[in-house]
Each structure stands twice: as C-alpha cells, then as structure tokens.
Design a protein around this motif. Structure first.
Motif, PDB file in Angstrom:
ATOM      1  N   GLU A  16      39.846  28.520  -7.625  1.00 38.97           N
ATOM      2  CA  GLU A  16      40.943  29.315  -7.024  1.00 38.97           C
ATOM      3  C   GLU A  16      40.437  30.603  -6.381  1.00 38.97           C
ATOM      4  N   ARG A  18      37.625  31.197  -4.935  1.00 37.72           N
ATOM      5  CA  ARG A  18      36.677  31.070  -3.814  1.00 37.72           C
ATOM      6  C   ARG A  18      37.221  31.807  -2.589  1.00 37.72           C
ATOM      7  N   LYS A  20      38.246  32.790   1.165  1.00 35.20           N
ATOM      8  CA  LYS A  20      38.743  32.027   2.316  1.00 35.20           C
ATOM      9  C   LYS A  20      38.148  32.614   3.591  1.00 35.20           C
ATOM     10  N   PRO A  21      38.141  31.905   4.708  1.00 31.49           N
ATOM     11  CA  PRO A  21      38.715  30.568   4.873  1.00 31.49           C
ATOM     12  C   PRO A  21      37.804  29.488   4.281  1.00 31.49           C
ATOM     13  N   TYR A  22      38.429  28.471   3.634  1.00 33.00           N
ATOM     14  CA  TYR A  22      37.656  27.334   3.148  1.00 33.00           C
ATOM     15  C   TYR A  22      37.126  26.551   4.346  1.00 33.00           C
ATOM     16  N   ASP A  25      39.770  24.617   5.952  1.00 30.44           N
ATOM     17  CA  ASP A  25      40.692  25.378   6.829  1.00 30.44           C
ATOM     18  C   ASP A  25      40.066  25.567   8.211  1.00 30.44           C
ATOM     19  N   ASN A 253      31.763  30.933   1.492  1.00 32.42           N
ATOM     20  CA  ASN A 253      32.884  29.979   1.600  1.00 32.42           C
ATOM     21  C   ASN A 253      32.402  28.567   1.984  1.00 32.42           C
ATOM     22  N   GLN A 255      31.401  24.640   1.378  1.00 30.44           N
ATOM     23  CA  GLN A 255      31.936  23.592   0.493  1.00 30.44           C
ATOM     24  C   GLN A 255      30.774  22.822  -0.141  1.00 30.44           C
ATOM     25  N   PRO A 275      32.958  35.616   5.076  1.00 28.06           N
ATOM     26  CA  PRO A 275      34.056  36.381   4.459  1.00 28.06           C
ATOM     27  C   PRO A 275      33.571  37.721   3.909  1.00 28.06           C
TER      28      PRO A 275
END
Ligand code: FES
Ligand SMILES: [Fe+2]
Length: 465
Positions: A16, A18, A20-22, A25, A253, A255, A275
């Motif tokens: 939760e 982490r 953003k933006p993922y 996104d 950010n 993955q 970020p």
C-alpha cells in the motif's frame, strides 16, 4: 500461523505504501497499449530474514554452488549467430568446466566437453571462438569431425587397444530458445522449456531468435557473482548510484514479479521522473534532455529542435526511439507499444541470465563465477537488435575490458557505459564493505529487493537437493 498473518499484514502495508505512480498507472495512460503480459502482476510475501554474508565469500559455499547449481542448471552459453556457419565454434567456460559448442556440417549445433580423449588437452582455448573444419588437438594431433566422430589418430599402429567407435567426443546436453544456445551438464535435467517456465510465453511477441548481437563486452569484476547480479535485480539503488537518471526513470516505483523457482521480472517506466523528485519542478523537456545520453547507443541523438512542446515525454521519446530503431536495424518499429519501445522490462532466469524484453533497451546480462575464486566474477553485457536478413551473419567477438578499464571504453555501449561504471563502483565497495562488516548478513527490503530474496530462496532450494 499467527506470525504468518502478521508478516502478511506487514507486507500488505508495504504494498500500500509504495510510491505512485505505479508502473501499471504509467502504461495505462500510453496511447499505444502494451501487450497483456506487461499488465500482469505476480508477487507475494517471501520472507524478511537477513541473508548470511558468508554465502558471498565462503569457499565451502562456492563448492556447494558448483555441485548443486552450476552442474545442474541450464546456462546460456552463446547465441546462434555466434556460430553461423559449419565449423564455427564457441567455448563456454563455467568454473573449471569448458564446453565446446560447434556448428556441424548439416547445420546442427552440438556441445562437447572441450577435452581431448587422448590425454585431456583442451581442444580449443578457454573463452575462445573461431572457425575450424575439424576438431584437432594441439598436443599430438588427434582429430574429430564436427559431428564428434574420431577422424585421425597419429601413429594409430600404437593404439591397437583404442576402438574408434568408442572414441566419439562425449556430448553435453544442449537446447535453444530464442536464438540463445543453452547447455546443461546434468544429463537428467528437466527440459529447457520447463526450466524457463513462463519466459517463452512472455516473450512470444519479442522473438529473440530474430535479433542479432550488436555488441558483447566482458570484464572480470572484483566481487562474488551473486553480488554483481543483485545490483541489477532492483531499482532501489538508482537514486544514490545513478542520480543523473532520476529525471527520466521510475525507480522506487518499479514493479517486481516472480514466477516459480527460476524467473523474476522488474519493470521501470522510463520517460517519467522518479517519485523521489516530487518536490522539484521537473519539466517535460528536462525529462527528454536527461534521457538523451542514454539513448545514444542507438547511434543517434535526440534532435532538440524537434521537441514538440505539446507532446508528452513518453510519446516524444518513444516516437524518436522508434525512428532511431527503424533506421539502425532496418526493421519497422512503428507498431510497437510505447512501453515496449521505451521502458526497462528486465527478466531474470536463474542462476545468471538477464534478458531485457521490449525493443528500446535490447540488453542481455550474464554473470559467472571466475574460476574458483569466490571474490571475483565475469560480468558480460550484450546488445541484441532486431535485424534484417542481410545483416544476419554478423556477430561481434567479445570485447574484454581490463580490470582498470572504464566501461565507457566500450564505445559500442554508448551512454550505458557510464551506468555500468557506477554499478561496478557500487558492487566493488559493497563486496569489500560486507566482508569487513561485523553484521552477520544483508537486510533486504520486502518489496523492492524481493527479487534478491527470491534468488536466494532458489539457491537454498538447489543446495538442499
Ligand atoms: S592430448 Fe590430445 S592428442 Fe594428445
Ligand atoms: Fe545500476
């Protein structure tokens, strides 16, 4: 059970929190949508324990790795285009094993132990490649045809006890995926396609067999092979190690995904600021200009005059890179999605093979122990491009850098050289510092360093077999 629940809660909170933006996104907003494999996410809690530092230095651990890992796994040995014609050969060395890979007269590829059946001399030197119409030992001249059958024994009157039909060169298991030639020293291993698990399915839109090697640079680096790999399994280090990349790199950010025992993935959105710069005003043209040096390996410069102020950096950069890739390779890149053109989409196959997916960053890394010294390893960087038919049979040899050389000396890597110098400085002092530490091990994060945890869990699994 209670502890597991507590750990899972802790992990959910990490997910939760982490920043953003993922990555998801970022790619959702692109005009040209990515293939569905890039929208998959696959991670879970895999532990929080420290990883014992002895596994980077201990000779005993190194010996266990040889017995249970290097003698058992599928390993990327060379590319098909390294040996395009009958008689071309390539020697792949792993610790003290040496494998001779040969293109035979009928065009097949075979792998042999690189050792004469007379008194064991190497048939070809370690880490060499070249052409040879027969495989002749340089000591007394015993020779074999390319398909491994014995051809000549000088003074054969003196070897009446040698049955020629029993003196074919012993073969090493070999298979090919995507133009990558793999070998396995374990006759009873699982098939390559099972070992690679989701990889062939994920790469079905990026046919690696159509790519050709444009650069191959190698260097012996002063750290354990695992320590070197780990510097490439996370984007967490970008802020401190590669600060110049922050205006155009998704770092904290990124993955992270993993599947089964052997495969993991990291995806970083490029053409977007980190970020961590959220309090600074980074303009779109700052993003574009900062990324110019990186793309210079494509043999061109981003033309600043053409920057369209209304275009978003990811669109501008991907359009520019599409044109550069089309002109550099002769293959039309216009239909490929923004993410495939621009992002860092990097897969890892246990224990040492890191192919990047997509088109814009066509890198492959390989890491190997350097003989029996756990304190050094061989780090290799390969660039693979889509290619047209005429250029099919070109493959550069290996450009070996000396120990003190900068990666920038390898001009064929363009702006990437500076990044590898920064990475090498990090893992050089990392190895020295960890050795001198009075702490028992490394404390990895739960998400950003989860691929390193996954890597060590797979090592544990192999060592326990
Ligand atoms: S060792 Fe190879 S021919 Fe004698
Ligand atoms: Fe790095």
């Amino acid at each position: 059970m209670q502890n597991l629940t507590k750990s899972n809660k802790m992990y959910s909170k990490v997910l939760e929190d982490r920043p953003k933006p993922y990555f998801q996104d970022i790619i959702k907003k692109d005009h040209l949508k990515p293939p569905s494999v890039l929208t998959e996410e696959s991670c879970q809690y895999i532990g929080s324990d420290d990883v014992d530092r002895e596994r980077y230095f201990s000779k005993e651990f190194h010996n266990l790795e040889i017995r249970n890992i290097w003698n058992k796994v599928w390993q990327f040995a060379c590319r098909e285009e390294d040996i395009p014609l009958s008689g071309d050969y390539y020697v792949y060395d792993i610790v003290d094993q040496s494998i001779l890979i040969v293109r035979t007269d009928n065009g097949d590829i075979k792998a042999y132990y690189n050792s004469c059946l007379h008194r064991g001399t190497q048939l070809k030197p370690s880490n060499s490649c070249g052409f040879s119409d027969i495989l002749k030992c340089p000591f007394h001249g015993w020779s074999w045809s390319l398909d491994g059958k014995i051809k000549n024994i000088p003074s054969d009157w003196d070897f009446p006890h040698v049955k020629k039909e029993e003196f074919s060169l012993p073969e090493v298991k070999l298979d090919i995926w995507g133009g990558f030639v793999f070998i396995n020293l374990d006759k009873n291993s699982i098939p390559l396609k099972d070992f690679l698990s989701i990889l062939p399915e994920h790469f079905k839109d990026w046919d690696m067999s159509k790519r050709r090697k444009a650069a191959h640079v190698a260097k012996i680096v002063p750290c354990n092979w695992k320590f070197a790999i780990e510097a490439f399994l996370e984007g967490y280090h970008v802020g401190e190690t590669h600060p110049q990349a922050l205006p155009y790199t998704g770092d904290i950010n990124c993955q992270y995904d993993y599947w089964g025992l052997h495969v993991s993935r990291m995806m970083s959105g490029l053409g977007t600021p980190s970020p961590s710069l959220k309090d600074q005003k980074i303009s779109d043209s700052d993003v574009i200009e900062s990324m110019q040096d990186l793309v210079s390996y494509l043999d061109g410069d981003v033309d600043k005059k053409n920057i369209n102020k209304n275009e978003k950096p990811r669109d501008f950069l991907s359009n520019t890179m599409r044109e550069m890739l089309t002109s550099a390779t002769g293959v039309n890149h216009k239909d490929f999605s923004t993410s495939e053109i621009i992002d860092a989409i990097q897969y890892f196959v246990f224990p040492n093979f890191i192919p990047w997916a997509g088109y814009g960053v066509p890198i492959v890394y390989r890491f190997r122990p350097n003989g029996h010294n756990p304190d050094t390893s061989i780090f290799e960087v390969i660039l693979l491009y889509e290619n047209d038919d005429e250029k099919k049979e070109t493959s550069p040899g290996i450009h070996w850098l000396d120990e003190g050389d900068s990666w920038e000396k390898a001009e064929e890597l363009g702006g990437l050289g500076m990044l590898f110098d920064q990475d090498e400085a990090a893992f050089r002092s990392g190895q020295l510092g960890l050795k001198a530490s009075n702490k028992k091990g490394s404390t990895f994060s739960l998400y950003q360093e989860s691929r390193i945890r996954h890597f060590h869990k797979t090592i544990d699994k192999y060592l326990s077999l």
